[in-house]
Motif scaffolding. Structure first.
Motif, short mmCIF file in Angstrom:
data_model
loop_
_atom_site.label_atom_id
_atom_site.label_comp_id
_atom_site.label_asym_id
_atom_site.label_seq_id
_atom_site.Cartn_x
_atom_site.Cartn_y
_atom_site.Cartn_z
N THR A 63 0.58 -1.16 -0.20
CA THR A 63 0.40 -0.24 0.34
C THR A 63 0.76 1.25 -0.32
O THR A 63 0.35 2.43 -0.30
CB THR A 63 -1.05 0.09 1.06
OG1 THR A 63 -1.95 -1.46 1.45
CG2 THR A 63 -1.98 1.63 1.39
N SER A 64 1.85 1.22 0.58
CA SER A 64 2.64 2.07 1.05
C SER A 64 3.13 2.73 -0.15
O SER A 64 3.31 3.81 -0.69
CB SER A 64 4.13 1.95 2.34
OG SER A 64 4.63 1.01 1.53
N ASN A 68 3.10 5.99 -2.31
CA ASN A 68 3.73 6.86 -2.63
C ASN A 68 4.03 7.24 -4.31
O ASN A 68 4.46 8.45 -4.77
CB ASN A 68 5.31 6.88 -2.48
CG ASN A 68 5.38 6.57 -0.98
OD1 ASN A 68 5.03 7.39 -0.26
ND2 ASN A 68 6.65 5.44 -0.74
#
Length: 796
Positions: A63-64, A68
């Motif tokens: 998810t990160s 980003n």
């Protein structure tokens, strides 16, 4: 009211109506545009602020990472256009099939569907090309994200590989098979199709050379009888450009400086199963060398000395390669005279009136540039010194671009590398260069299995193992096992081309041989050891120093009686010869002054007596001259051979020591079918002779048959003699002779035999076939005539 008034009023009404409609439409569109502009402005002006980003549907991608990639920070005010940019960034990453961005209050919901990963890659339908070769050509790989665009590009690459083999109709379709865990199997379905052959190669505009002659130059060939085994008759587009270049080189080397290929047209046949290749050319006029001169622009350098070093003379057909050779010759002369940085500039003046080219070689001073070092990369097996010795330049020498190019050609000619690039770059200072050599090694070992047939030895099988770069040292090591119906041979050979780091070639052969004599009532066993050193003594000449150790024995055949002479030779048992020899070789083809003619001369002498049982001196000489005439369609060849054998030891010489003429030396007769014979004891054994002389004249020419058959004709005339038995035991009992004359030995005085014949030469995919039909015009009654001879050498 007249017609003119009626028409005028009608036109006026129509004009008024049209004008009203136009004004109404204009007002409508203006109102619509203003409404749309207000709507778009409102949308563009609308902004969002998200305190949370929620990602759904991701399995492999964290998810990160997705957040980003979005580039939207929490609490930041973003417009609809910025949301669209974030959407595009996720889609362009190539790892998602679909992306949806949905604002829900202060939360941005990102729904993604990841592209599947490739589980495995396979090929279906390929029979001509192995999976390994196709796998190396594609970029898709297992355990990586599947990309439809990449798969299509891979399919195109596979299709190009098939096209390069002449299968231009091959189709490649990528398919996927869905698996669990969002994985797919990538399958390339291949329909190889048939090879598309070149049915006909023809030329337009050629006058000096026929289509038949030019077709021999090209790499592309017409489809022939053995099209199943010959791949050069399949159509390959890239080969056409290569054919254009070799055609230019062919004409330029023969003085046609204005030659050009106007076009090369490739057309399908009506059945669309083959191609017609038509090359349109312009030959121009043939030029020769005119005045050859040398001038010097370097103080203290005498041009007369360099002029004397030139071999090119006026009247010789012009060739760029001869100019290059002359430049290299003058630069080598400069090195001998210690003239550094010498450069030779050819200045050519064209004389259209007499079709000559005057060449002036200008000796000028080149830039003061030195070779800093030579870097070699890519050679994992081959030692550096094998590559480095191809350079005549070493670190610290003046830089000569021509010599570097020549060294690159020598490296490629080794045959050890599939690719070899030699480039230069600036070194640690502007007046120094670094030579970079980048090579790609290839297998240098080979296994040859061949079959052969000859009238003398019957059918046979040959097995050859050859390593041309033994242990990466540039040495050659070979093993040959040859067995025929009446002959066997086992040989180990070794070659060191640069003995002690010098241009000194060392060869050695060690072997065993057995042969059932086809011309006498005995068999032969031999063991031999033959080392030799060969070195150049001139541009066209070389000298060979050789030693020969030979242990041989003549063996009587069971149940077969021997003639008296042969029996006396067999009774001597095993004998050893230890001889030292010298051979001189001159080959005019090295200079390349005439690509259509050349001659070879060899002369040697061997003396036995350095130990061993036998003492003798044997000399031999051979001269061959060849030229092409009638538009290079007809080959004329003349060969002269002669030899002399002198026995110096005790006892008597043997048949296997003297000269024996075979069918390859003198046609029209069986092996050893001419010369002295032993007729004693009811036998008819050839004894060989101490002297021989043979002259062979032949012409090879086309027969007018389709060229794709590969059949040519030939005429030949041979004349020769084999005589003298001064060192044979002639003290025989005449009672043992059964001939009417009572003589045991006939033909010792010799006589010249004359033979004429016709040959059919057939070039096949297995090797050259030669059929000789001959008739002896002059011969002796005891000679063994052979009116037909067939030789086949096959490799597969």
């Amino acid at each position: 009211m007249d017609n003119g008034t009626m028409a005028g009023r009608s036109c006026g009404k129509r004009f008024t109506c049209s004008k009203m409609l136009t004004q109404t439409a204009g007002i409508f569109f203006a109102v619509f545009a203003m409404t749309l502009a207000l709507f778009v402005t409102e949308v563009r002006a609308q902004s969002y602020s998200f305190t949370n980003v929620q990602v759904e549907g991701n399995q492999r991608i964290q998810t990160s990472t997705i957040v980003n990639r979005l580039g939207i920070e929490r609490g930041q005010s973003v417009t609809g256009g910025q949301l669209n940019d974030a959407y595009q960034r996720l889609l362009d990453s190539g790892v998602f099939e679909t992306v949806e961005l949905t604002p829900r209050g202060n939360t941005l919901v990102v729904e993604v569907q990841e592209r599947p990963t490739i589980n495995q890659i396979s090929f279906e339908g390929n029979r001509r090309i192995k999976d390994d070769a196709l796998t190396e050509a594609i970029t898709s790989q297992p355990r990586r994200v599947f990309s439809p665009d990449q798969a299509e590009a891979d399919a195109a690459r596979v299709a190009e590989i098939y096209s390069a083999q002449g299968r231009v109709a091959a189709t490649v379709v990528p398919r996927i098979i869905r698996r669990n865990d969002n994985r797919v199997d990538l399958v390339f379905e291949i329909a190889e199709g048939d090879t598309v052959e070149v049915e006909r190669v023809s030329f337009v505009g050629n006058r000096a050379y026929s289509d038949r002659r030019l077709r021999r130059v090209l790499e592309t060939k017409q489809a022939g009888l053995l099209r199943t085994f010959i791949r050069s008759d399949t159509f390959i587009a890239d080969r056409i450009e290569f054919d254009k270049q070799v055609l230019r080189d062919f004409y330029l080397s023969r003085g046609y400086v204005d030659f050009r290929v106007n076009s090369s047209n490739v057309e399908f046949t009506r059945e669309r199963d083959a191609f017609f290749l038509v090359m349109n050319v312009t030959e121009g006029q043939q030029f020769s060398f005119g005045r050859i001169s040398t001038i010097s622009e370097i103080p203290g350098v005498d041009p007369a000395e360099y002029q004397a070093a030139l071999k090119v003379r006026p009247g010789v057909i012009y060739s760029p390669s001869l100019v290059e050779n002359s430049i290299a010759r003058l630069e080598r002369q400069g090195l001998k005279n210690n003239v550094d940085f010498l450069r030779v500039e050819p200045r050519i003046t064209r004389n259209d009136r007499d079709l000559t080219l005057d060449v002036q070689f200008a000796l000028v001073k080149g830039p003061r540039v030195f070779v800093e070092r030579i870097d070699i990369e890519g050679n994992t097996t081959t030692l550096d010194r094998v590559i480095r010795r191809q350079f005549l330049t070493v670190e610290g020498d003046p830089f000569n671009p021509r010599e570097i190019r020549n060294a690159a050609e020598r490296i490629r000619a080794l045959g050890f590398f599939s690719d070899a690039n030699v480039e230069t770059r600036e070194g640690s200072s502007p007046n120094q260069v670094i030579v970079d050599v980048d090579v790609v090694e290839q297998p240098t070992g080979s296994l040859n299995i061949g079959g052969s047939y000859s009238v003398a030895d019957g059918f046979g099988v040959a097995l050859g193992l050859q390593e041309s770069n033994f242990l990466g040292r540039g040495q050659s090591l070979g093993l040959t096992l040859s067995t025929a119906q009446d002959a066997e041979q086992y040989v180990i050979s070794f070659t060191e081309p640069y003995l002690l780091g010098r241009r000194l070639r060392f060869d050695v052969d060690l072997g065993l041989a057995r042969q059932n004599s086809s011309f006498a009532s005995f068999d032969t066993k031999r063991a031999f050891f033959n080392p030799a050193l060969t070195f150049d003594i001139g541009e066209q000449s070389a000298l060979q120093l050789r030693y020969n150790w030979d242990n041989s024995e003549m063996i009587s055949r069971p149940t077969v009686p021997n003639g008296v002479v042969i029996a006396s030779e067999i009774a001597q048992g095993e004998l050893t010869s230890s001889s030292l020899g010298l051979k001189y070789i001159f080959d005019s083809r090295r200079s390349g002054l005439n690509p259509n003619a050349g001659w070879l001369f060899e002369a040697g002498v061997d003396a036995a007596g350095l130990g061993g049982d036998n003492e003798w001196v044997k000399t031999s000489a051979k001269a061959i001259a060849q030229t092409l005439v009638l538009q290079e369609e007809v080959t004329l060849r003349a060969t002269f051979e002669a030899g002399a054998f002198s026995w110096r030891g005790n006892g008597f010489s043997r048949t296997i020591d003297r000269f024996v003429l075979g069918s390859d030396t003198f046609r029209g007769f069986e092996p050893a079918g001419v010369g002295p014979r032993d007729l004693s004891n009811g036998q008819d054994d050839a004894l060989g002779g101490n002297y021989y002389a043979v002259a062979r004249f032949e012409a090879e020419f086309p027969l007018g048959l389709p060229e794709e058959l590969g059949i040519r004709g030939g005429l030949f005339y041979d004349v020769g003699n084999l005589w003298n038995l001064s060192d044979v035991n002639t003290g025989l009992d005449p009672m043992n002779c059964t001939t009417p004359s009572g003589a045991c030995i006939v033909g010792a005085d010799g006589s010249f035999r004359h033979v004429v014949g016709f040959s059919i030469l057939w070039t096949t995919g297995f090797g050259p076939l030669r059929f000789n039909f001959s008739k002896a015009l002059s011969k002796e009654d005891f000679d063994k005539e052979q009116s037909f001879d067939l030789t086949l050498q096959a490799r597969f």
